[in-house]
Every structure is written in C-alpha cells, then in structure tokens.
Motif scaffolding. Structure first.
Motif, PDB file in Angstrom:
ATOM      1  N   LEU A   1      -0.419 -11.709  -4.244  1.00  0.00           N
ATOM      2  CA  LEU A   1      -1.156 -11.596  -5.495  1.00  0.00           C
ATOM      3  C   LEU A   1      -1.955 -12.875  -5.761  1.00  0.00           C
ATOM      4  O   LEU A   1      -3.123 -12.826  -6.180  1.00  0.00           O
ATOM      5  N   LEU A   2      -1.328 -14.015  -5.493  1.00  0.00           N
ATOM      6  CA  LEU A   2      -2.055 -15.285  -5.670  1.00  0.00           C
ATOM      7  C   LEU A   2      -3.212 -15.394  -4.676  1.00  0.00           C
ATOM      8  O   LEU A   2      -4.290 -15.903  -5.018  1.00  0.00           O
ATOM      9  N   LYS A   3      -3.012 -14.914  -3.444  1.00  0.00           N
ATOM     10  CA  LYS A   3      -4.107 -14.929  -2.470  1.00  0.00           C
ATOM     11  C   LYS A   3      -5.257 -14.044  -2.942  1.00  0.00           C
ATOM     12  O   LYS A   3      -6.429 -14.392  -2.776  1.00  0.00           O
TER      13      LYS A   3
ATOM     14  N   CYS B   1      -7.110 -15.832  -5.509  1.00  0.00           N
ATOM     15  CA  CYS B   1      -7.863 -16.941  -4.932  1.00  0.00           C
ATOM     16  C   CYS B   1      -9.162 -16.453  -4.305  1.00  0.00           C
ATOM     17  O   CYS B   1     -10.209 -17.107  -4.429  1.00  0.00           O
ATOM     18  N   THR B   2      -9.114 -15.300  -3.641  1.00  0.00           N
ATOM     19  CA  THR B   2     -10.313 -14.779  -2.979  1.00  0.00           C
ATOM     20  C   THR B   2     -11.214 -14.008  -3.930  1.00  0.00           C
ATOM     21  O   THR B   2     -12.423 -13.933  -3.716  1.00  0.00           O
ATOM     22  N   ASP B   3     -10.635 -13.426  -4.964  1.00  0.00           N
ATOM     23  CA  ASP B   3     -11.419 -12.627  -5.914  1.00  0.00           C
ATOM     24  C   ASP B   3     -11.325 -13.289  -7.288  1.00  0.00           C
ATOM     25  O   ASP B   3     -10.491 -12.924  -8.127  1.00  0.00           O
ATOM     26  N   ARG B   4     -12.153 -14.287  -7.505  1.00  0.00           N
ATOM     27  CA  ARG B   4     -12.097 -15.022  -8.770  1.00  0.00           C
ATOM     28  C   ARG B   4     -12.515 -14.152  -9.954  1.00  0.00           C
ATOM     29  O   ARG B   4     -12.049 -14.356 -11.073  1.00  0.00           O
ATOM     30  N   ARG B   5     -13.385 -13.183  -9.694  1.00  0.00           N
ATOM     31  CA  ARG B   5     -13.785 -12.294 -10.784  1.00  0.00           C
ATOM     32  C   ARG B   5     -12.593 -11.469 -11.285  1.00  0.00           C
ATOM     33  O   ARG B   5     -12.438 -11.244 -12.478  1.00  0.00           O
ATOM     34  N   LEU B   6     -11.753 -11.041 -10.337  1.00  0.00           N
ATOM     35  CA  LEU B   6     -10.543 -10.318 -10.743  1.00  0.00           C
ATOM     36  C   LEU B   6      -9.654 -11.207 -11.601  1.00  0.00           C
ATOM     37  O   LEU B   6      -9.090 -10.761 -12.607  1.00  0.00           O
TER      38      LEU B   6
ATOM     39  N   LYS C   1       2.910 -25.848  -3.932  1.00  0.00           N
ATOM     40  CA  LYS C   1       2.611 -26.174  -2.536  1.00  0.00           C
ATOM     41  C   LYS C   1       1.182 -25.813  -2.144  1.00  0.00           C
ATOM     42  O   LYS C   1       0.812 -25.973  -0.977  1.00  0.00           O
ATOM     43  N   ASP C   2       0.406 -25.304  -3.079  1.00  0.00           N
ATOM     44  CA  ASP C   2      -0.950 -24.858  -2.767  1.00  0.00           C
ATOM     45  C   ASP C   2      -1.856 -26.060  -2.530  1.00  0.00           C
ATOM     46  O   ASP C   2      -1.872 -27.018  -3.307  1.00  0.00           O
ATOM     47  N   GLU C   3      -2.630 -25.995  -1.443  1.00  0.00           N
ATOM     48  CA  GLU C   3      -3.545 -27.087  -1.117  1.00  0.00           C
ATOM     49  C   GLU C   3      -4.871 -26.963  -1.865  1.00  0.00           C
ATOM     50  O   GLU C   3      -5.615 -27.940  -1.968  1.00  0.00           O
ATOM     51  N   ASP C   4      -5.175 -25.781  -2.346  1.00  0.00           N
ATOM     52  CA  ASP C   4      -6.424 -25.576  -3.083  1.00  0.00           C
ATOM     53  C   ASP C   4      -6.182 -25.984  -4.534  1.00  0.00           C
ATOM     54  O   ASP C   4      -5.768 -25.194  -5.377  1.00  0.00           O
ATOM     55  N   VAL C   5      -6.455 -27.260  -4.814  1.00  0.00           N
ATOM     56  CA  VAL C   5      -6.114 -27.795  -6.133  1.00  0.00           C
ATOM     57  C   VAL C   5      -6.976 -27.171  -7.228  1.00  0.00           C
ATOM     58  O   VAL C   5      -6.532 -27.009  -8.373  1.00  0.00           O
ATOM     59  N   GLU C   6      -8.203 -26.795  -6.886  1.00  0.00           N
ATOM     60  CA  GLU C   6      -9.070 -26.187  -7.902  1.00  0.00           C
ATOM     61  C   GLU C   6      -8.507 -24.831  -8.339  1.00  0.00           C
ATOM     62  O   GLU C   6      -8.392 -24.561  -9.534  1.00  0.00           O
ATOM     63  N   PHE C   7      -8.137 -23.996  -7.357  1.00  0.00           N
ATOM     64  CA  PHE C   7      -7.558 -22.697  -7.714  1.00  0.00           C
ATOM     65  C   PHE C   7      -6.222 -22.876  -8.419  1.00  0.00           C
ATOM     66  O   PHE C   7      -5.914 -22.163  -9.387  1.00  0.00           O
TER      67      PHE C   7
ATOM     68  N   THR D   1      -6.066  -2.267  -5.073  1.00  0.00           N
ATOM     69  CA  THR D   1      -6.304  -1.401  -6.229  1.00  0.00           C
ATOM     70  C   THR D   1      -6.272  -2.187  -7.535  1.00  0.00           C
ATOM     71  O   THR D   1      -6.769  -1.707  -8.559  1.00  0.00           O
ATOM     72  N   LEU D   2      -5.697  -3.374  -7.519  1.00  0.00           N
ATOM     73  CA  LEU D   2      -5.709  -4.200  -8.731  1.00  0.00           C
ATOM     74  C   LEU D   2      -7.130  -4.565  -9.151  1.00  0.00           C
ATOM     75  O   LEU D   2      -7.352  -4.949 -10.305  1.00  0.00           O
ATOM     76  N   SER D   3      -8.080  -4.469  -8.210  1.00  0.00           N
ATOM     77  CA  SER D   3      -9.486  -4.745  -8.543  1.00  0.00           C
ATOM     78  C   SER D   3     -10.209  -3.506  -9.054  1.00  0.00           C
ATOM     79  O   SER D   3     -11.427  -3.540  -9.234  1.00  0.00           O
ATOM     80  N   ASP D   4      -9.471  -2.418  -9.281  1.00  0.00           N
ATOM     81  CA  ASP D   4     -10.090  -1.171  -9.738  1.00  0.00           C
ATOM     82  C   ASP D   4     -10.745  -1.386 -11.107  1.00  0.00           C
ATOM     83  O   ASP D   4     -10.194  -2.087 -11.969  1.00  0.00           O
ATOM     84  N   PRO D   5     -11.911  -0.775 -11.334  1.00  0.00           N
ATOM     85  CA  PRO D   5     -12.557  -0.960 -12.645  1.00  0.00           C
ATOM     86  C   PRO D   5     -11.832  -0.291 -13.804  1.00  0.00           C
ATOM     87  O   PRO D   5     -12.080  -0.637 -14.954  1.00  0.00           O
ATOM     88  N   SER D   6     -10.933   0.635 -13.509  1.00  0.00           N
ATOM     89  CA  SER D   6     -10.221   1.341 -14.572  1.00  0.00           C
ATOM     90  C   SER D   6      -8.947   0.592 -14.945  1.00  0.00           C
ATOM     91  O   SER D   6      -8.120   0.266 -14.080  1.00  0.00           O
ATOM     92  N   GLU D   7      -8.785   0.328 -16.220  1.00  0.00           N
ATOM     93  CA  GLU D   7      -7.575  -0.361 -16.678  1.00  0.00           C
ATOM     94  C   GLU D   7      -6.338   0.515 -16.520  1.00  0.00           C
ATOM     95  O   GLU D   7      -5.250   0.012 -16.241  1.00  0.00           O
ATOM     96  N   ALA D   8      -6.500   1.826 -16.695  1.00  0.00           N
ATOM     97  CA  ALA D   8      -5.360   2.737 -16.527  1.00  0.00           C
ATOM     98  C   ALA D   8      -4.850   2.709 -15.090  1.00  0.00           C
ATOM     99  O   ALA D   8      -3.634   2.745 -14.845  1.00  0.00           O
ATOM    100  N   VAL D   9      -5.765   2.653 -14.121  1.00  0.00           N
ATOM    101  CA  VAL D   9      -5.357   2.583 -12.722  1.00  0.00           C
ATOM    102  C   VAL D   9      -4.627   1.273 -12.445  1.00  0.00           C
ATOM    103  O   VAL D   9      -3.576   1.257 -11.778  1.00  0.00           O
TER     104      VAL D   9
END
Length: 935
Positions: A594-596, A599-604, A635-641, A559-567
């Motif tokens: 949350l970090l995952k 990582c998967t939703d860069r737009r978010l 400890k994250d291996e994805d250095v770019e993220f 739900t954190l990806s919801d388009p509504s800021e209130a949500v």
C-alpha cells in the motif's frame, strides 16, 4: 386401368381429369368388392410410375395425383397396406417447379390423410418436412393448400399420436421365456406410429431456419406437441431450445409473440415437474419418519403394560385408517402430504428434464447474444431455476458471474433489473449453503461474520470491525437490488435428504478469476458487485482464495485507484477481511504494498489517502496499522515521500473520529504499551518536523515539544513547514485539543506548554493563524503572568532549579531534583526517572532525520530556499510597514514586530526558479495583510 380412364387422367382440363378419377374410384371399389387386390396393386403402381413420377408431363402428374387420391378414397380402411407406395410420389410432387403441381399435391395428400387417419403418422417426418418447405412458398394458393393440409395433420397428431399403433404391426401373442428366473415375461407393446425420437432430429435440423413463416410453422407444431400429455416433449427440450431463443430476435411480431408464449409454457411445465418431484421426495421422507416413529412406539408399547399397548395399537390403527381414507379421497393436496401417496402415480413424476443442459444453453446465450429480448428471457429463466434446481447452478457460477454482472449495468432497465434479481438469488443461495455448512460442522464462533485468524482470538475492536464489515457487505448487496428480498432457502435434493455435511461444489478459483476481470468494467455497479462477491466468497473459504501469492492481490491494490468511492470502500473492506484471516506476514505485505502504491501514485495519496487510511482503521486494528506503517516509513530511503506520508498519517491521527482510542492511548504515557507506541511513532514521525511536534502535543510531552522548537530555530523554515504550522494552529482550536486549552489554566503545572505555544507564535508570520494563536494566549496571559512573573528574577544558570520548583508546586514531598530533566506533571516523574522513554535519544534521532532530509536537497534546493526566504521576507516587510502598524493597535511598541527593520533583499541566482508553492505563501501573506488592514 381402362384406356378411357388413362386418357382422361392425361387430359389438360381439370374437369376431365376429375371425371376420370371418379371412374377410377368406381373401378377400385369393384375390385375391392371382388377381393382383387392384385389388380388394385397394379393400378396403384401404374398411377405412381406412369403418372405421378412423370416429371416432364405436368398434366400427367396432375392426373396421377388426383388418381391416387381417388384410389385412396375408394380403398377406405384398406389404404394402409398401399400407403407405402402411394405416399412417396405425392411427397415428390411437393417440390415440383410448377405451382399447380404443388397445389394438387397438397390436395391429394389432404384426401389421402383424411382417409388414412392414424396410418399417415408412419410418414409424419416426410409430410412434416414437405409442409415446412411449403410454409414459405411464394405462391399464395400453394401456401393456402399447405395450411389446410397442416391443419388436418395437426388434428390427427393431437388425436392419435400418443397411442395409435398401425394395423400393419402384429404384436407378439406371448412374451419371452427367461430360463434364469423360470418365468415368462409379458409381451412387449408394439411401437406407436408416431415417435418423438424419430422426429426430434428433423426438428433440430429445421430449427435454424430464418424465414418468419417457417418459424411460425415450427413454433405452432412445438406448441401442439407439447400440449399432448403423454408425449412429454419437454424431455427433449435441450435439443431445440437454442433455436427457440434465436426466434426471439426475429423482427416479425407474430414470431416473437408465439415464441415467447411457447417458452413461457415450457418454463411453467418445468416448474410443475420440479414441484411434483419435490413433493414426492418430501412425502417419502415424511413417510420414513412416520415409520421410524411408529416402530419406536411399538417397541415402547411392547415393554409397557398390556392395557397401554392395546390403547396405542388402537390409536395407530385409527391413524392408518385415516391415511387410507385420505388416499382414497383422491385429493391431490392431501396425497402430497401423506406418506402413502408415494405409491400413487402422479402425472409428471416420471418426466426427466436435463436441467444442466438447459442451463448451459442459457448461459451460452447470455454470453453470445446482444439482443435485449434474448438476454431478458435468459435471465428470467436462470432466476426461475433457483426454484427448480439450485444445486445444478453451482457448476455454472463462474460463467454466470462473467455475464450477469455486466448486465447489472445494462442500458435497458428491464435487463438491468433481471440481472440484479439473478445476482441476488445466486448470492443468497450460496450464502445459505455456507450457513448450512457452518451449522453442520458446529464450528465454534459461528455467530461471528468472519472466522478469527489461526491461533488468534478476536479482540473487542476486531469483533466490532467484523460487525461493521458485515453491514457494509449487506449494504453493497442492497444497493443493487436486494431490498425487500428475503434470503431464498435452497431447494433440497429431490432423490435424497440433505447430507449431514453439505458440499459446495464451487470452483472458487474460476469464480475469482471471473470476478477479477470485472474490475476492468467501465460501470461502477458491476465493479461494486464483483467486490461484494469476492467478499462473500472469501468469507466462505478464506483459505482457498485471495492469498498473498494469488495474482488477484495486485488487482485489489490497483482497484484502490478506482474513481468510484463505493468501489474503493468495498475494496478496502475485502483487503481488511483478507488481512484479518491471514497471518502477520500478509498484513505486513499489504501495508508495504500500500505504501509502494502511494509512493508511485501520488495523486491517489492526495485524493484518496485519507479515505483509505480511515476505512482501514474502521475494519482493522488502528494501532496495528500505525505501528506497521511507522516501522516501514522509518526505514524508507525516500525521505520526501516519507515526510508526505507521515503528514497524512498525522493529520488522520489528530482529526479522524475512528482514531479517538489511539489519541487516548497516546495521552497515557504511564503504561509501557503507551510508551512503546509513542516511541514507534516518534521514530517514524521524525521525517516531518511539524508532525513530530504535533505528536508530542498529543502525548502531552510538552517539554519534548519545546526542545523540538529549539531545534526548529536552527532549521530553515520552508513554505511547506509554515503551511503545516498554520494548519496545526487551526487544529489547536478544534475539540481534539480541548484538554490542551484547559491545561493553559494551570501554568505552574504545565510551564512548557506556554513555551511551546509562544514558540509557535514566534515561528509564524503575521497571518490569520498568528492572530488566532495570539488571541488564545492573550486570553489566558494574566494567569501566566500571575504564576510566572514572580519567579522571573531567577538567573539563567539556575533554570533547572526553577523547573524543579515549578514541578514541585503540586507535589506532596520536597525531594531534591534529579539531574535529568522532568516533565511538568508530577505523576509522570517516576516513569521518566525509570527511563521508560529515552527522550534524549529521540531528539538525536530527530536531528539526524532532519539532517538527512536536508542533504539530498542542499545543491538543487539552494536557489529555491533562497527564493523562498526572499519572498517570505518581502511579504513580512509589507506586513510590518508603519501603515499597518498604525492600524493595528494590538502591537506593543517594544515588540519584535514593531522594532524589526527592513531586511536587505537576498540575491537569488538566475539559474534557479522559486518553488510554485511560494506563490501560495505570498497569497497567504497578502490575504492576511488585507484582512488586518480592514480591521
């Protein structure tokens, strides 16, 4: 019958049949006068079987109908014993194919009912069923005749239905003897001619009709039966309420209006019965309290002086007299308030209404029907039941949430407002029950909105956060129709006082599942309301719902990806509340997931990353959030993220007002907590070079920042790094770094600060950020020259001695300098000597992290870096042309910018394309050159 009468009744002319009926009437009167009941029975039998049942002889049937009516009129009060044989053939003619036969049947039954009066109620179901069919008759004359008969039967029912007993009933003279008790019970009262229990099944069968005339007929009869006080039709309401609600969708205006009025009448009656029973229960409780008070008073009076006892007895007798007078006065209002009125019978107190069945019907219609009128009326009824029987609604909460919340976004404003009222009433009632439960259990810390986690006390920050969370929850409720409504107090149980430990019979898991499904609703108001409900339910039962293993946790994260800021804001509030009431493993799991998600939703991360981090810092401990995320990113291996995430965290750390306390803690490295926090962040911040440098500036570790700049010199400057440095220079002009700009006035105390800022200046191309930083340094450069210029003769191999002298300028003692390097401020020297922060190890970690970040990009990034370097150099050449230099008098002739020649172009392999972000740097450089040209 005589032959001439038989012939007349068979005639096809109505006048002759009527004349024959008149002769028959006279004949029966004579037989009745001579008590010749056998002949009367024979005549009635002949009329029924030879005439009324003559299906293929319409004239004979008409003659039989008028003959039976004439016989009934002649019999008068004696007709009761013959109705069993007279009524069935007349009812059979109601379904005849000939319209004239049906009309004459109505006329005959009208005359029979007019004579029989209350006795016709024995055949009420048969007459009602026939009239129900005739109400939709296609022949107007038949319909008019049926209306006349219907009107007569209604008058008889209204007058006699509640109490009329047939004369054929012979009540027992004596009651039955009970040998166990040795008593004779009073005789049972004979049954009345009309019975609702026999009629309701027929009404259930007919309530599903579609014809509007039949529906109008049924609604009129239901209204009439409900208006008879002693029948109590409301007791049977659940058995036909569903049919009435279907009538609301009828396109016929008359049907809709009549049905709405009938439903309003039933609702008012249910409210009245609930008030009466509530008043009786309250009166009984008041009476019990008075008795206990009086008994205690009498005990005290027995132990006291006799004169005092006499006076108390006199007072109590006066009170009793007053009560007696109040009861005898007959005032309903006073009787409800006096204990003695519990023994008085009040109309409606014995009526039992099955509220649970009615609620089940209402919720079913709310879910199955899409008609606006049905939904509006259903919601209005449900809202009224919070005043009638709120305790019965608890079993329907999950189903109500599934259907009320979507209606909060209904297209019709009236339905939307009604759904908001129901949602508010339900939430207020459950919140009130929760408050009563907390009060009854005497839970410590009840005043706080959220209970502390097991084994932990709320800190000052968390107490502030809980108050904020409460305000956000109230805002979420108020945004959807709760303005101006006070919390509704629950109705007490009618038959017993509230228990000391009220039990909330709520299926939490079913309610949570219903609310989670609302996350998929397309309307923002519904999603916001669903999360507000989850916040409240978790506050009531934090240990029962929304755990780590619960399936709703992934839905809350999504739900954190919801388009509504209130949500998103309320979703973060709920996640924070869950984390606060859970152990550390849940919080860590929350941060990792949350970090995952980032990582998967860069737009978010790009659009909502800052909002999410700031909201979490509002409701949770910011230091805890940053420590946990830093440990995960380290400890994250994805250095770019990791680099992107560190950049976001660092930007919030510098700019967010919610993190002002963290910034103050970072500037104080004299304590072990401050040092530990700085080291934790530094290890994770190593993924992003500019963020690490910014962290050192925040912590006033200027010497460490200077050493980082020296490492920057060996690194390839990418477009992303230059953009970050540009942003950092802009942030240096913000109020957050006011202390840093003030420290520029003390160069002898902070010599490495100058080196850091001049180092940034050397890294930047000549852009707006370069000009801003240069202007800032030029404004304090005379002070720097004043303190630094006299010492420039010192050789490079004695640099450490120079640094020690500058650090000793403000010190009280002149001890020899240790071998390890020290910071500028003398009050931090001792902490560094004790190795509170291992600076060298941190630098080594930074080098290792940057080297690790470059390795995966070495092969594919060669052409890109070369292209970036080529574009950057070409832009710098444009900036350094003689034309620009001549128009910029601020450049010194011997400066690096004026003496730099044109660099040879770098060959770019054809197989590699430059990064898209390089064009941004080109536009940035071009824009800067344009601005400088305009000067």
């Amino acid at each position: 019958m005589d032959v001439n009468i038989q012939k007349a009744l068979n005639d096809k002319l109505y006048d002759k049949r009527k004349a024959g009926a008149l002769e028959l009437e006279g004949l029966i009167r004579d037989c009745l006068a001579h008590q010749d009941h056998d002949r009367i029975q024979a005549i009635v039998h002949q009329l029924c079987h030879d005439y009324a049942y003559a299906v293929h002889q319409p004239h004979a049937r008409n003659g039989g109908l008028i003959g039976l009516a004439a016989a009934s009129i002649a019999l008068g009060s004696e007709v009761a014993r013959y109705l069993e044989e007279i009524v069935p053939p007349v009812l059979a003619c109601f379904s005849d194919q000939d319209a004239r036969v049906r009309y004459y049947a109505c006329e005959s039954m009208y005359n029979i009912a007019k004579v029989a009066k209350g006795e016709i109620l024995l055949y009420f179901n048969q007459v009602f069923d026939a009239l129900c069919k005739l109400a939709a008759d296609s022949e107007l004359s038949v319909k008019n005749g049926a209306e006349l008969l219907d009107r007569l039967v209604k008058d008889i029912v209204a007058e006699s239905a509640a109490s009329y007993v047939s004369i054929l009933e012979t009540p027992p003279e004596t009651g039955s003897y009970d040998p166990t008790k040795g008593e004779t019970s009073p005789p049972e009262e004979p049954p009345t001619a009309f019975s609702l229990e026999r009629f309701i099944p027929l009404l259930e069968e007919r309530i599903d009709v579609i014809n509007p005339y039949t529906r109008t007929f049924l609604v009129a009869w239901i209204t009439l039966l409900d208006s008879i006080p002693d029948l109590e039709l409301v007791t049977y309401l659940p058995r036909f309420l569903g049919g009435l609600f279907k009538f609301l969708s009828d396109p016929n205006t008359d049907v809709h209006t009549a049905t709405q009025a009938t439903l309003d009448r039933f609702l008012s009656e249910i409210k009245k019965i609930a008030r009466i029973r509530r008043g009786i229960a309250e009166s009984a409780r008041t009476g019990g309290a008075d008795k206990r008070r009086n008994s205690g008073l009498s005990i005290r009076s027995g132990a006291s002086v006799q004169s005092e006892g006499d006076s108390i007895a006199a007072d109590s007798s006066a009170i009793d007299d007053t009560d007696t007078i109040s009861m005898d006065s007959g005032s309903v209002t006073v009787d409800d308030e006096k204990p003695g009125s519990a023994n008085d019978w009040i109309p409606g107190q014995d009526v039992r209404v099955d509220h649970a069945k009615i609620l089940d019907i209402l919720v079913t219609f709310l879910s199955d029907s899409s008609d606006e009128e049905i939904q509006l009326t259903t919601l209005r009824w449900i809202d009224s039941f919070f005043d009638i029987c709120p305790e019965d609604i608890m079993a329907f909460v999950p189903r109500l949430l599934s259907h009320v919340l979507p209606n909060m976004s209904h297209d019709v404003d009236s339905v939307r407002q009604a759904a908001n009222r129901v949602n508010t009433s339900l939430m207020n009632y459950i919140m009130t029950l929760s408050e009563e439960l907390h009060r009854s259990e005497n839970t410590p810390g009840v005043q706080s909105q959220f209970p502390p986690a097991p084994g932990k006390d709320l800190s000052g920050i968390e107490r502030k956060d809980t108050n904020l969370s409460s305000r956000l929850l109230k805002t979420a409720i108020r945004d959807h129709g709760t303005e101006g409504k006070d919390t509704r107090m629950p109705t007490p149980a009618e038959d017993q006082p509230p228990s000391p430990h009220p039990n909330i019979d709520l299926d939490y898991q079913a309610a949570v599942n219903a609310l989670t499904l609302q996350f998929l609703n397309e309307h923002e108001a519904t999603r916001v309301a669903a999360i507000a409900w989850l916040i409240m339910l978790h506050r009531m039962a934090p240990g029962k719902i929304l755990s780590v293993e619960d399936g709703t946790f992934p839905a809350l994260l999504k739900t954190l990806s919801d388009p509504s800021e209130a949500v998103v804001t309320r979703d973060l509030l709920l996640l924070s509340q869950i984390s606060r009431n859970s152990d550390d493993s849940y919080f860590t799991s929350f941060m990792v997931n949350l970090l995952k998600l980032f990582c998967t939703d860069r737009r978010l991360l790009e659009t909502r990353g800052n909002l999410i981090i700031r909201q979490l810092c509002l409701t949770l401990s910011p230091e805890r959030i940053y420590r946990t995320m830093a440990d995960c990113l380290e400890k994250d291996e994805d250095v770019e993220f990791a680099s992107i995430m560190v950049q976001n965290l660092n930007n919030n750390l510098i700019t967010a007002p919610e993190l002002a306390d963290l910034r103050r803690r970072l500037r104080n490295l004299d304590t072990k907590d401050g040092q530990s926090f700085f080291v934790t962040l530094f290890k994770s911040w190593c993924h992003n070079a500019v963020a690490t440098f910014s962290l050192c500036l925040l912590a006033q570790a200027y010497e460490q920042a200077y050493h980082l700049l020296q490492i920057f010199a060996d690194m390839e400057m990418t477009v992303n790094m230059l953009i970050q440095i540009d942003k950092l220079v802009q942030l240096l002009e913000s109020p957050v770094f006011t202390y840093l700009r003030i420290q520029l006035l003390e160069p002898e105390k902070y010599p490495h600060l100058y080196k850091c800022l001049y180092g940034l200046l050397m890294l930047l191309p000549q852009s707006s950020a370069f000009a801003a930083l240069k202007n800032r340094l030029n404004s304090v450069s005379p002070i720097g020259y004043l303190h630094i210029a006299p010492r420039t003769y010192v050789s490079s191999n004695s640099f450490n001695h120079l640094r020690q002298k500058s650090s000793e300028a403000g010190a009280l003692s002149s001890q020899p300098s240790p071998a390890v390097s020290s910071f500028e401020r003398p009050n931090r020297l001792k902490a560094r000597e004790e190795a509170g922060v291992k600076w060298v190890e941190l630098l080594d970690r930074f080098k290792a992290s940057q080297e690790k970040a470059r390795r995966p990009q070495s092969v594919p990034g060669f052409g890109e870096d070369a292209a970036a370097a080529a574009a950057a150099l070409q832009d710098k050449e444009k900036l350094a042309t003689p034309e620009v230099l001549s128009k910029n008098p601020n450049l010194r002739p011997n400066s690096a910018a004026s003496t730099r020649g044109s660099a040879p172009p770098v060959q770019v392999p054809a197989s590699h394309k430059p990064r898209s972000s390089l064009s941004n740097l080109g536009r940035l450089a071009g824009g800067v050159a344009g601005r400088r040209t305009k000067k």
